[in-house]
Structure formats: C-alpha cells, structure tokens
Enzyme design. Structure first.
Site, PDB file in Angstrom:
ATOM      1  N   ASP A 223     119.420  23.725 -30.523  1.00 48.91           N
ATOM      2  CA  ASP A 223     118.630  22.457 -30.201  1.00 48.91           C
ATOM      3  C   ASP A 223     117.167  22.953 -30.014  1.00 48.91           C
ATOM      4  OD1 ASP A 223     119.225  23.800 -27.791  1.00 48.91           O
ATOM      5  OD2 ASP A 223     119.370  22.123 -26.582  1.00 48.91           O
TER       6      ASP A 223
ATOM      7  N   SER B 173     127.808  16.595 -16.340  1.00 49.29           N
ATOM      8  CA  SER B 173     127.960  15.796 -15.393  1.00 49.29           C
ATOM      9  C   SER B 173     126.701  15.304 -15.002  1.00 49.29           C
ATOM     10  CB  SER B 173     128.625  16.241 -14.188  1.00 49.29           C
ATOM     11  OG  SER B 173     128.233  17.547 -13.314  1.00 49.29           O
TER      12      SER B 173
ATOM     13  N   ASP C 202     122.408  16.237 -24.525  1.00 49.87           N
ATOM     14  CA  ASP C 202     123.352  15.868 -23.617  1.00 49.87           C
ATOM     15  C   ASP C 202     122.939  14.328 -23.525  1.00 49.87           C
ATOM     16  OD1 ASP C 202     123.853  18.496 -23.639  1.00 49.87           O
ATOM     17  OD2 ASP C 202     123.569  18.806 -21.472  1.00 49.87           O
TER      18      ASP C 202
HETATM   19  P1  ADP Z   1     126.776  19.918 -15.578  1.00 47.43           P
HETATM   20  O1  ADP Z   1     125.956  19.087 -15.722  1.00 47.43           O
HETATM   21  O2  ADP Z   1     127.260  21.223 -16.743  1.00 47.43           O
HETATM   22  O3  ADP Z   1     128.209  19.446 -14.854  1.00 47.43           O
HETATM   23  P2  ADP Z   1     124.911  21.034 -13.859  1.00 47.43           P
HETATM   24  O4  ADP Z   1     124.680  22.023 -12.925  1.00 47.43           O
HETATM   25  O5  ADP Z   1     123.839  20.616 -14.778  1.00 47.43           O
HETATM   26  O6  ADP Z   1     126.243  21.220 -14.278  1.00 47.43           O
HETATM   27  O7  ADP Z   1     125.070  19.703 -12.770  1.00 47.43           O
HETATM   28  C1  ADP Z   1     125.760  19.534 -11.726  1.00 47.43           C
HETATM   29  C2  ADP Z   1     124.943  19.010 -10.504  1.00 47.43           C
HETATM   30  O8  ADP Z   1     124.825  17.501 -10.774  1.00 47.43           O
HETATM   31  C3  ADP Z   1     125.668  19.266  -9.109  1.00 47.43           C
HETATM   32  O9  ADP Z   1     125.587  20.128  -8.461  1.00 47.43           O
HETATM   33  C4  ADP Z   1     125.114  17.915  -8.398  1.00 47.43           C
HETATM   34  O10 ADP Z   1     123.786  18.075  -7.910  1.00 47.43           O
HETATM   35  C5  ADP Z   1     124.888  16.733  -9.695  1.00 47.43           C
HETATM   36  N1  ADP Z   1     126.109  16.066  -9.958  1.00 47.43           N
HETATM   37  C6  ADP Z   1     126.822  15.906 -10.806  1.00 47.43           C
HETATM   38  N2  ADP Z   1     127.820  15.148 -10.642  1.00 47.43           N
HETATM   39  C7  ADP Z   1     127.580  14.223  -9.502  1.00 47.43           C
HETATM   40  C8  ADP Z   1     128.165  13.150  -8.631  1.00 47.43           C
HETATM   41  N3  ADP Z   1     129.246  12.786  -8.959  1.00 47.43           N
HETATM   42  N4  ADP Z   1     127.565  12.959  -7.500  1.00 47.43           N
HETATM   43  C9  ADP Z   1     126.211  13.662  -7.202  1.00 47.43           C
HETATM   44  N5  ADP Z   1     125.755  14.670  -8.052  1.00 47.43           N
HETATM   45  C10 ADP Z   1     126.239  15.144  -8.905  1.00 47.43           C
HETATM   46 MG    MG Z   2     123.826  19.638 -16.499  1.00 46.14          MG
END
Ligand code: ADP
Ligand code: MG
Length: 397
Positions: A44, A141, A186
């Site tokens: 990317d 996420s 993403d």
């Molecule tokens: P990925 O995006 O690969 O899952 P990241 O480290 O980029 O991993 O993102 C994870 C972070 O996103 C978590 O530490 C939190 O801060 C936030 N997050 C993800 N899902 C939630 C949720 N359901 N509620 C609140 N915060 C969230």
């Molecule tokens: Mg992420």
C-alpha cells in the site's frame, strides 16, 4: 438506505445498550466491518495493489440526539464515557486531545470537522458502540470503530459523504490525530465492502474493483487463524521497511515501487547495491504481481488456483521482507501440511492473523493441525474462524 437483512450482533447489542441507558429507542443504528487482506502486504505505501475483503465481524453504533452539543461515546468493550467537545478538538494541544480508545472516535470527529462537516450544530449525540472484531489481532478493529463512528455521526447529522472521500478522512484521523502511520486499505475495505466479493484496490488511483470471492460456492472456506502472537517492536520495524522501500524506489529512479513490474525485476535488482534493500524490493514487486494474478483468477472463477499464490506470498514475507514471527510461520506451515490449498500471514506482520484457503471438508483437519502444532511448540492456543466476504459499512436501523 436502511439495510433490511437481520442486524449484525454488535448492532443489536449497541441498540440494547442505548435503550438500557436512556429508556428510549435509537434514532439510527450503523454497522461497519473489520477486514482481512487476501493478498498484497506492504504494497500500500508503495502505491501498489491490495485485495482485502470486509468481514462479517464489525462495530455497531447506535445514536440518539442530546440536549447539549457534545459527542458522548461508550463502548461495550471498553471502560469509560468519552465526552467530546468537537469544536475544541486539536491534536496539537493537550486540552484538545482525547487519549485511549476514545481517541479513535475523537480523531474521526476532528477530521470530519476539519473537512467542514457540521456534526453537532443542531445538537449533540450519544453514540453506543459494540464490536465482535477481536482487538489488536490485525483484523482492523480500530478502523471498524472509526468507520462506524464516522458513518453514525454523519448519518445522524443528515450528511452524506462518498466512501472513498470518507476513507481519506479516516486516514487523516488515524495519521494526524491518533498518530498511527496507517495506510488507506482498511478504511476502504470497511466502507466499500461488498457481499461475496474481495476488493481489488489500486492504492495510487484509489480505484476499487470488486472481484467475486464466494468461497462456499466453490466448496472452499477462508479460515482465519488469530495467532495470538504478542506484537513487539512493530512501529520501528514498520518505519524501517518503509524507508528501505523508499531507498529502493530512489535507487531505481521511480516515484514508487509500484512502477517496477515483475518483468523488470531482474534488471531492477541488478541496479541496487544494498542486499537488504534488494530483498525488500523483490517482496514488494512480486507481491504486486501476485495480487494481479489472484484478482485475475477470481475474475475467471478459478479460486483453487489462488492457494499456491498465498503460500508464495508467505514465503516472500518470511524470507525477503522478514516480517513474520515463529507463531505465524508455524500456523502457515501447519495449515498447509494439514491440507490447506495455501496459507499466508495477513496484515502488517510480527503477529496478527494467518489465513488459509481450505476445501470445506478439510476445515476441521486444518484447524486441528494448527492447534496440534501450537501445542507442540508451547504457543498460546490460537483462535480460528471461517469468514465470508461481507457487505461494507451501512445503516441498519
Ligand atoms: P487492530 O485494529 O488490528 O484490531 P489496533 O491496535 O489498531 O488493532 O486497534 C486496537 C485498539 O482499537 C484498541 O486498543 C482500542 O483502543 C480500540 N478499539 C478496538 N475495538 C474497540 C471497541 N470495541 N471499543 C473500544 N475501543 C476499541
Ligand atoms: Mg488498527
């Protein structure tokens, strides 16, 4: 338009939380999915090609207007009530920053505000979130959350923004507010996702071309293995790979490695002195080639032939780009040994998930094979799920 199919679970739970807290019905309910990248890793930021698909898992967002002008966000997966004064948001000042998970929501509100969208002019809004995307597993996420918040805030304010334009704003939120140097894939996957399709994305032109990917119709399954490998030193490694790629493009006199084709590769490699840069370039150029090949195979309906290309991508990430870790290599090897047509790490690397393309009747054997290999190595037990290519961000209620 409101989707008429059953609501995804997180949307149901987000709406329930809003009802429980306020005793009222949500005004709107939105859903945005996580993603998995079928192929095209570290292409990317070299302006190349990627082929993600939106997952059935995602983040639900239920909204209701407030009497003040705040955006107030809660999540079923995180503690705290995040109160955002949109007008005061400023990544450069301590008072204007929201730390922790609320920073993702605040970043989106800030980027939308900066682009001139009035989210709270008429009134503030309560946003209740709930998710079934495993957090930190490389299934994005954080982008599912950002895209759900973005669509929910815009939708509640009666504003429409084109999916690609919104993906760029979400990138601005991540890069300039949250401070994560992430790319465009993403958000594009979450916002453009299409049921039964992977998305061929040219990260230079931002053109999206959905290609059919209905694994079940071909008696196949896409198995995701969350390797549970702890992420370590990721930021520094990511920066190092980016600068090697820039050095490669500079040595070759091209704007980005996307401009080198597989046919030009031998000549190009002969012009690079640094051994490490040479291997990094070889990964990116061959990976772009594999994305093009996989997209062509999907268009022609030859899904099984995709398997060996996934495995070739894994080998390239392991040996040339050096971004795998033992858990990831063991999962990919064990999946193949147990009958997968192909397997590769997906996502930025140093942990995260492995995907395997598997005949449907072999799914249980492949899962068992990966578990047994993990057991043998003493690794934390992996989580596995079969996923289907699903629809993108949408209003459900
Ligand atoms: P990925 O995006 O690969 O899952 P990241 O480290 O980029 O991993 O993102 C994870 C972070 O996103 C978590 O530490 C939190 O801060 C936030 N997050 C993800 N899902 C939630 C949720 N359901 N509620 C609140 N915060 C969230
Ligand atoms: Mg992420």
């Amino acid at each position: 338009m409101t989707d008429r199919s059953p609501w995804p679970e997180p949307a149901v739970r987000a709406a329930d939380q809003l009802r429980a807290a306020s005793g009222a019905e949500p005004e709107q309910v939105w859903f945005a999915p996580g993603r998995v990248n079928l192929i095209g890793e570290h292409t990317d930021y070299n302006e190349g090609f990627v082929l993600p698909l939106a997952l059935p898992f995602g983040v639900g967002a239920a909204t209701r207007s407030r009497d003040d002008h705040l955006v107030v966000v809660r999540s079923g997966q995180a503690d705290g009530v995040v109160e955002i004064d949109v007008a005061a948001l400023d990544p450069a000042s301590e008072d204007g920053r929201v730390e922790g998970w609320g920073g993702y929501a605040a970043g989106v509100a800030w980027a939308l505000r900066e682009a001139g969208h009035d989210l709270v002019g008429r009134s503030g809004v309560d946003v209740f979130l709930d998710s079934d995307v495993p957090s930190g597993a490389g299934l994005s996420s954080s982008h599912a959350l950002e895209c759900a918040v973005a669509r929910a805030l815009l939708g509640r304010a009666g504003l429409e923004v084109d999916a690609t334009e919104l993906a760029l704003l979400v990138r601005t939120a991540e890069n300039d507010y949250v401070g994560a140097p992430t790319g465009i894939m993403d958000q594009m996957a979450s916002l453009h996702g299409l049921d039964g399709h992977a998305l061929f994305l040219d990260t230079r032109s931002l053109e999206v071309d959905p290609v059919p990917f209905d694994a079940a119709a071909h008696d196949l399954a896409l198995l995701v293995v969350d390797t549970r490998a702890p992420h370590a030193l990721v930021d520094g490694e990511y920066a190092e790979r980016r600068s090697s790629c820039e050095a490669g493009a500079h040595a070759l006199g091209v704007p980005a490695l996307r401009d080198v084709t597989v046919d030009d590769l031998d000549d190009a490699l002969a012009r690079i002195d640094d051994e490490v840069v040479r291997r990094r370039v070889r990964h990116v150029v061959t990976e772009d080639g594999r994305v093009l090949e996989v997209a062509a195979l999907l268009r022609s309906g030859d899904l099984r032939a995709v398997g060996p290309l996934l495995s070739a991508s894994h080998t390239s990430m392991r040996d040339d780009f050096e971004i795998t870790v033992p858990q990831v290599d063991v999962a990919a090897e064990a999946a193949e040994r147990s009958g997968a047509l192909g397997a590769r790490m997906t996502g930025g690397g140093f942990g995260g998930c492995v995907i395997a393309l598997v005949l449907r009747q072999d799914v249980a054997a492949v899962e068992a094979g990966v578990r047994a290999a993990y057991d043998e190595h003493g690794f934390t037990e992996p989580r596995t799920f079969v996923v289907t290519a699903s629809a993108g961000a949408r209003r459900v209620g």
